[in-house]
Design a protein around this motif. Structure first.
Motif, short mmCIF file in Angstrom:
data_model
loop_
_atom_site.label_atom_id
_atom_site.label_comp_id
_atom_site.label_asym_id
_atom_site.label_seq_id
_atom_site.Cartn_x
_atom_site.Cartn_y
_atom_site.Cartn_z
N ASP A 228 0.82 -1.21 0.00
CA ASP A 228 0.00 0.00 0.00
C ASP A 228 0.86 1.26 0.00
N VAL A 229 1.90 1.30 0.85
CA VAL A 229 2.77 2.48 0.90
C VAL A 229 3.60 2.59 -0.37
N PHE A 230 4.04 1.46 -0.90
CA PHE A 230 4.82 1.47 -2.15
C PHE A 230 4.00 2.06 -3.29
N ILE A 231 2.74 1.66 -3.38
CA ILE A 231 1.86 2.15 -4.44
C ILE A 231 1.41 3.58 -4.18
N ALA A 232 0.93 3.84 -2.96
CA ALA A 232 0.42 5.17 -2.65
C ALA A 232 1.53 6.21 -2.59
N GLY A 233 2.73 5.80 -2.16
CA GLY A 233 3.84 6.75 -2.06
C GLY A 233 4.22 7.36 -3.39
N ARG A 234 3.96 6.63 -4.47
CA ARG A 234 4.27 7.15 -5.80
C ARG A 234 3.20 8.15 -6.27
N LEU A 235 1.96 7.97 -5.82
CA LEU A 235 0.84 8.77 -6.33
C LEU A 235 0.35 9.84 -5.36
N PHE A 236 0.52 9.61 -4.05
CA PHE A 236 0.09 10.61 -3.06
C PHE A 236 1.24 11.57 -2.77
N ASP A 237 0.89 12.80 -2.38
CA ASP A 237 1.94 13.68 -1.88
C ASP A 237 2.24 13.29 -0.42
N PRO A 238 3.37 13.75 0.15
CA PRO A 238 3.74 13.34 1.52
C PRO A 238 2.65 13.62 2.55
N HIS A 239 1.85 14.71 2.36
CA HIS A 239 0.81 15.02 3.34
C HIS A 239 -0.23 13.89 3.40
N TRP A 240 -0.76 13.50 2.24
CA TRP A 240 -1.81 12.48 2.25
C TRP A 240 -1.26 11.10 2.58
N LEU A 241 -0.01 10.85 2.22
CA LEU A 241 0.60 9.58 2.63
C LEU A 241 0.76 9.56 4.15
N GLY A 242 1.11 10.71 4.74
CA GLY A 242 1.19 10.78 6.19
C GLY A 242 -0.16 10.56 6.86
N ILE A 243 -1.23 11.13 6.28
CA ILE A 243 -2.58 10.90 6.81
C ILE A 243 -2.92 9.41 6.77
N TYR A 244 -2.62 8.77 5.64
CA TYR A 244 -2.95 7.35 5.49
C TYR A 244 -2.14 6.48 6.45
N THR A 245 -0.83 6.68 6.51
CA THR A 245 0.00 5.81 7.34
C THR A 245 -0.24 6.03 8.83
N THR A 246 -0.55 7.26 9.23
CA THR A 246 -0.86 7.50 10.64
C THR A 246 -2.22 6.90 11.01
N SER A 247 -3.17 6.94 10.09
CA SER A 247 -4.46 6.26 10.31
C SER A 247 -4.24 4.76 10.47
N LEU A 248 -3.35 4.22 9.65
CA LEU A 248 -3.05 2.79 9.73
C LEU A 248 -2.37 2.46 11.05
N PHE A 249 -1.44 3.32 11.48
CA PHE A 249 -0.78 3.12 12.77
C PHE A 249 -1.80 3.07 13.90
N LEU A 250 -2.75 4.01 13.89
CA LEU A 250 -3.73 4.07 14.97
C LEU A 250 -4.63 2.84 14.98
N SER A 251 -5.06 2.41 13.80
CA SER A 251 -5.98 1.27 13.74
C SER A 251 -5.26 -0.06 13.97
N ALA B 287 -3.12 -6.25 -5.46
CA ALA B 287 -4.13 -6.05 -6.51
C ALA B 287 -5.24 -5.12 -6.02
N ALA B 288 -5.67 -5.32 -4.78
CA ALA B 288 -6.71 -4.45 -4.22
C ALA B 288 -6.22 -3.01 -4.08
N PHE B 289 -4.96 -2.84 -3.66
CA PHE B 289 -4.42 -1.48 -3.49
C PHE B 289 -4.26 -0.77 -4.84
N LEU B 290 -3.89 -1.51 -5.87
CA LEU B 290 -3.76 -0.91 -7.20
C LEU B 290 -5.11 -0.37 -7.69
N ILE B 291 -6.17 -1.03 -7.30
CA ILE B 291 -7.52 -0.55 -7.66
C ILE B 291 -7.92 0.60 -6.74
N GLY B 292 -7.73 0.41 -5.44
CA GLY B 292 -8.22 1.39 -4.47
C GLY B 292 -7.51 2.73 -4.52
#
Length: 468
Positions: free
Chosen positions: A218-241, A355-360
């Motif tokens: 997920d981070v490998f795929i999203a890190g290429r397409l998201f900017d650092p702000h939104w990647l930080g939002i996603y990874t911190t949400s993942l950390f909390l959950s 595969a799911a992350f590439l779609i999502g």
């Protein structure tokens, strides 16, 4: 288990206290940059030799020569991995289009020096079922890492705070583990006769590489397409959950692997069912509670600048019960001398999740969260189908073990949602902390009441285990 999980709880309380303070001081961008480095670090750490160390836990008889051979393997392997990470740092920075990533990775390559001095004593202590000494060292290192994190954040180090803390933690743990196990010795680089250790460790490493594909895709795929702000939002949400499944369940799995390795087939099946039920007693109210309290929880724990994480946390929390149950299987099948089962199952996950992350990813952070929710239930079913018979447990017994806490947590979530709506509709506006406190107390009361009325046997088993 009391020593290992008890110290883990205390250590994590200390670490979380520091972590949430640091999150408030740093920006989402800092966490996004750090997450980019973790893809490389986690990949290479899959090869760091912990699987080799597990081989001496699983074997009934081991001699000093084999232990010195293991130490030699760990030293060669980790020094090589550190050199590889240092060399490939510019490539990772180019992929993410963030030059600072190269500098972060170069400094993080120092972590590999400590790994042999953690993995070998860990294996020796786990083989002896001496988790007390492990617990003491882990607690001291957690405190050292927390202090380093706070000091770095307060000094204005930014993203470098997230690099400093693990360096301090690993160094402290390496010194403490080596002292606790009295494992400082001359390594042997004569690997004749060490084929069994290498094969077992290699099979586990293969499974861990597939696990990397699941956990970091997920981070490998999203890190290429998201900017650092939104990647930080996603990874911190993942950390909390993932606080429970990533911080506590692995500690329990370590104990379980050592214990299952010494049990007969039938006893291991019964122990697996009981451990799954007890873990779900704690996990289910946490996950579903997180889902229904995400908005006030994020405001209280992380602050206003992280409010965009609340809906992401809410969705991710729904996937975590399935993930928790799935990762309980690997120690049981590995202990039966069949690490290939875990490796093959991990390979299936390494296909499904990316595969799911590439779609999502095309729907932003919410699309990534929905990918988790979509994939983990069928992945758990596949894992159970492949593993239950080998463990010595039937489908009916496994489902009977985990159903009571699941039903109780679902009832709790419905009650909390209804109570929260009534609170918002008829009560005056409340501060986020007070709002969170009220609905958490309501959830705890409803969950406890449901278990006492409809699943008293589960409560009695938990109390009996604590008493023993």
């Amino acid at each position: 288990m009391i020593w290992r999980s008890g110290s883990q709880i205390l250590g994590q309380i200390i670490a979380w206290g520091a972590t949430f303070l640091v999150i408030r001081m740093l920006d989402p961008r800092d966490y996004g940059l750090f997450a980019m480095t973790q893809v490389v670090l986690v990949l290479l750490n899959m090869l760091n030799g912990y699987g080799l160390a597990s081989a001496i836990i699983q074997k009934r008889d081991i001699d000093d020569r084999a232990i010195r051979q293991l130490f030699g393997m760990l030293l060669l392997l980790n020094l090589s991995l550190g050199a590889v990470q240092f060399a490939m740092a510019p490539l990772a920075a180019a992929y993410y289009r963030q030059p600072v990533v190269a500098d972060l990775l170069r400094v993080q390559s120092l972590l590999y020096i400590a790994t042999p001095f953690i993995a070998l004593p860990y294996a020796l202590l786990a083989r002896a079922m001496d988790f007390r000494k492990q617990a003491q060292v882990n607690l001291v290192s957690a405190v050292a890492g927390a202090v380093a994190a706070l000091a770095g954040a307060m000094a204005g180090l930014g993203v470098w705070t997230l690099i400093l803390a693990p360096l301090v933690l690993f160094t402290t743990r390496a010194i403490g583990m080596t002292w606790a196990a009295r494992s400082l010795m001359w390594p042997s680089f004569d690997f004749r006769g060490a084929g069994g250790i290498a094969r077992y460790g290699g099979t586990l490493a293969a499974g861990q590489l597939f696990w990397f594909a699941q956990s970091q895709a997920d981070v490998f795929i999203a890190g290429r397409l998201f900017d650092p702000h939104w990647l930080g939002i996603y990874t911190t949400s993942l950390f909390l959950s993932q606080i429970l499944v990533s911080k506590f369940v692995p500690a329990l799995n370590e104990v379980a692997f050592s214990a299952y390795s010494r049990m007969e087939h039938a006893a291991a099946g019964a122990a697996f069912a009981k451990s799954a039920r007890l873990i779900m007693v704690a996990a289910m109210p946490f996950y579903l509670g997180l889902a229904v309290t995400a908005q006030p929880l994020v405001l209280v724990a992380l602050g206003e600048k992280w409010v965009e994480a609340a809906p992401v946390v809410q969705l991710l929390a729904l996937a975590m019960p399935f993930m928790t149950l799935q990762i309980l299987f690997a120690p049981a099948t590995d202990a039966r001398g069949r690490p290939g089962i875990g490796a093959q199952t991990a390979a299936i996950g390494a296909l499904l999740l990316p595969a799911a992350f590439l779609i999502g990813v095309h729907w932003g952070v919410m699309g990534m969260a929905w990918a988790w929710v979509a994939v983990w239930p069928p992945f758990l079913a596949i894992t159970a189908w492949r593993s239950l018979k080998l463990i010595g447990l039937g489908w009916r017994d496994w489902l009977a073990a985990i159903t009571p806490p699941i039903l109780a947590a679902c009832a709790m979530a419905l009650i909390v949602m209804l109570f929260d709506r009534l609170l918002l509709a008829y009560a005056p506006p409340l501060a986020p902390f007070l709002h969170l406190l009220i609905i958490v107390l309501a959830g705890a009361a409803s969950y406890g009441a449901w278990l006492m009325i409809f699943a008293r046997g589960v409560v009695d088993d938990a109390i009996a285990m604590i008493r023993r």
